[in-house]
Design an enzyme around this catalytic site. Sequence first.
Site, PDB file in Angstrom:
ATOM      1  N   VAL A  11      -5.224  -0.185   7.100  1.00  0.00           N
ATOM      2  CA  VAL A  11      -5.671   1.202   7.245  1.00  0.00           C
ATOM      3  C   VAL A  11      -6.974   1.307   8.028  1.00  0.00           C
ATOM      4  O   VAL A  11      -7.093   2.117   8.949  1.00  0.00           O
ATOM      5  CB  VAL A  11      -5.814   1.860   5.848  1.00  0.00           C
ATOM      6  N   ASP A  30     -16.217  -5.627   8.045  1.00  0.00           N
ATOM      7  CA  ASP A  30     -15.424  -6.350   7.053  1.00  0.00           C
ATOM      8  C   ASP A  30     -16.251  -7.520   6.537  1.00  0.00           C
ATOM      9  O   ASP A  30     -17.039  -8.118   7.275  1.00  0.00           O
ATOM     10  CB  ASP A  30     -14.095  -6.837   7.645  1.00  0.00           C
ATOM     11  N   THR A  86      -7.162  -1.447  -2.792  1.00  0.00           N
ATOM     12  CA  THR A  86      -7.173  -1.024  -4.202  1.00  0.00           C
ATOM     13  C   THR A  86      -5.914  -1.594  -4.860  1.00  0.00           C
ATOM     14  O   THR A  86      -5.009  -0.846  -5.225  1.00  0.00           O
ATOM     15  CB  THR A  86      -7.194   0.512  -4.326  1.00  0.00           C
ATOM     16  N   PHE A 252      13.826   9.546   3.800  1.00  0.00           N
ATOM     17  CA  PHE A 252      13.644   8.765   2.571  1.00  0.00           C
ATOM     18  C   PHE A 252      14.820   8.870   1.607  1.00  0.00           C
ATOM     19  O   PHE A 252      14.667   8.875   0.401  1.00  0.00           O
ATOM     20  CB  PHE A 252      12.295   9.092   1.904  1.00  0.00           C
ATOM     21  N   HIS A 254      17.455   6.727   2.325  1.00  0.00           N
ATOM     22  CA  HIS A 254      18.233   5.566   2.777  1.00  0.00           C
ATOM     23  C   HIS A 254      18.246   4.529   1.659  1.00  0.00           C
ATOM     24  O   HIS A 254      17.190   4.061   1.239  1.00  0.00           O
ATOM     25  CB  HIS A 254      17.621   4.987   4.053  1.00  0.00           C
ATOM     26  N   CYS A 263       1.996  -0.323  -1.136  1.00  0.00           N
ATOM     27  CA  CYS A 263       1.564   0.954  -1.704  1.00  0.00           C
ATOM     28  C   CYS A 263       2.462   1.541  -2.791  1.00  0.00           C
ATOM     29  O   CYS A 263       1.980   1.788  -3.887  1.00  0.00           O
ATOM     30  CB  CYS A 263       1.351   1.942  -0.585  1.00  0.00           C
TER      31      CYS A 263
END
Length: 434
Positions: A11, A30, A86, A252, A254, A263
């Site tokens: 991300v 980072d 997270t 969505f 499928h 995620c």
Amino acid sequence: MRIAMIGAGYVGLVSGACFAEFGVDVCVVDTDAAKVEALRAGRIPIYEPGLDKLVEENARDGRLRFTTDTAEAIRNADAVFLAVGTPTRRGDGHADLTYVFAAAEGVAKAAERSIVLVTKSTVPVGTGRKIKEIVRRVRPDLEIEVASNPEFLREGSAIPDFMRPDRVVIGADSDRAFQVLRRLYRPLYLIETPILQTGLETAELIKYAANAFLATKITFINEMADLCEAVGADVHDVARGMGLDGRIGRKFLHPGPGYGGSCFPKDTLALARTAQDAGRPVRLVETTIAINDERKAAMADRVIAALGGDASGKTIAVLGLTFKPETDDMRDAPSLVILPKLAAAGATLRAYDPQPGHARQVLPGGMHFAVSPMEAVEGADAVVLLTEWNEFRALSPEKLRSAMRGRVALDLRNAWDPQSFREAGFEYQSIGRP
Ligand code: NAD
Ligand code: UGA
């Protein structure tokens, strides 16, 4: 404008590069020095289509920089974004906020002037307030506004998703935060992207609600696929017949081996824990999680059943290891459940994935990584299509069949044409199709 992006992962790197493309001066930080060094040398640590070119061009034009030094990155920044991981906290399913809190504390300590601190990481409702408390404790002298700007991009199509999103959500309780974020997203405002302004808690919850709804939608069609198999219906026609209803929508729906990725699995679990703690359990989401976990394991049983109930001594070719095509990400990929079960049942595994870098690190040893799909199927008793990379769609069933010892083909993504596989002599099975 100038921003700092804390975290150079899927991300942070994509959003940082896309903001730079919008003309913003971006510095990405980072803690992983090797990652920063690679990025500075023009090497992209992840596979995401188009990212290498976007990073190269914006770095060359001086709008995109990389560092390990938070103080340097946030100097004169109009906004600082947190895009650190997270993951699921070990043991209880909550989101592990260690990285978010550490990054927020690092920013507070290094800040020389007031800042707008924006969480782009997916964080449980209430996290923004906790970040405010941390900053206040560490730097009582400093004025910091906290905002939530959840990210909705998908891996594999991250750049177009960021550049042309369905909406942008901004949660905050100060005008300054809204103003800074609206200015940053001005190029999207110009293409009439809906920009939703909400409170902090609402923005945080929108992200989890969206992911949990999509995970539930996939799980619904997966169960319909199982039912189709039992009653002789075709799940694709069912999905199309449902999806043409504008209230449902076609995306969505499928069916497959169960959703995976970095995620949906962790976010559904974290939402369920948040809701339990709030005394308002989300039972539909809890059920989705349980069904999806069972489904991945059931896929291995399905492969074994197709081999006549015994996989010992059999060779299985697996095409696709990542959780979806066009990424190298292996986090919570169905392959991580299915392959160890097949190995435990005594099968020899030969796998091929176009981006096998992470798969090599996380899959059990003893497995053969082939350099092409055709090498993977050589002498195999069964071929299993696990991730629908485009290159698998074009494989000739005749060529596959002649390279293999056996005749079993399991298409867990419905990417192949049943008739041509059967005509080539395969015992072909897919998901939810007669
Ligand atoms: P990731 O693991 O790929 O990247 C996180 C990066 O943060 C790592 O490079 C790590 O070294 C770095 N980091 C950790 N602590 C740091 C610190 N204190 N300072 C600087 N860098 C630090 O994670 P990701 O997939 O990019 O996800 C990040 C967040 O975005 C998560 O909350 C995730 O749920 C959310 N999200 C992810 C996606 C996706 O497609 N991956 C999409 C939308 C939202
Ligand atoms: C998902 C969401 O789609 C993004 O909006 C969100 O930002 C992101 O999670 C996140 O929060 O990180 P991603 O996990 O990258 O994105 O990929 P998806 O395309 O959503 O696929 C997730 C999983 O669902 C994959 O395993 C995929 O194979 C599966 N899937 C997806 C299906 O089985 N069927 C479908 O119809 C769609």
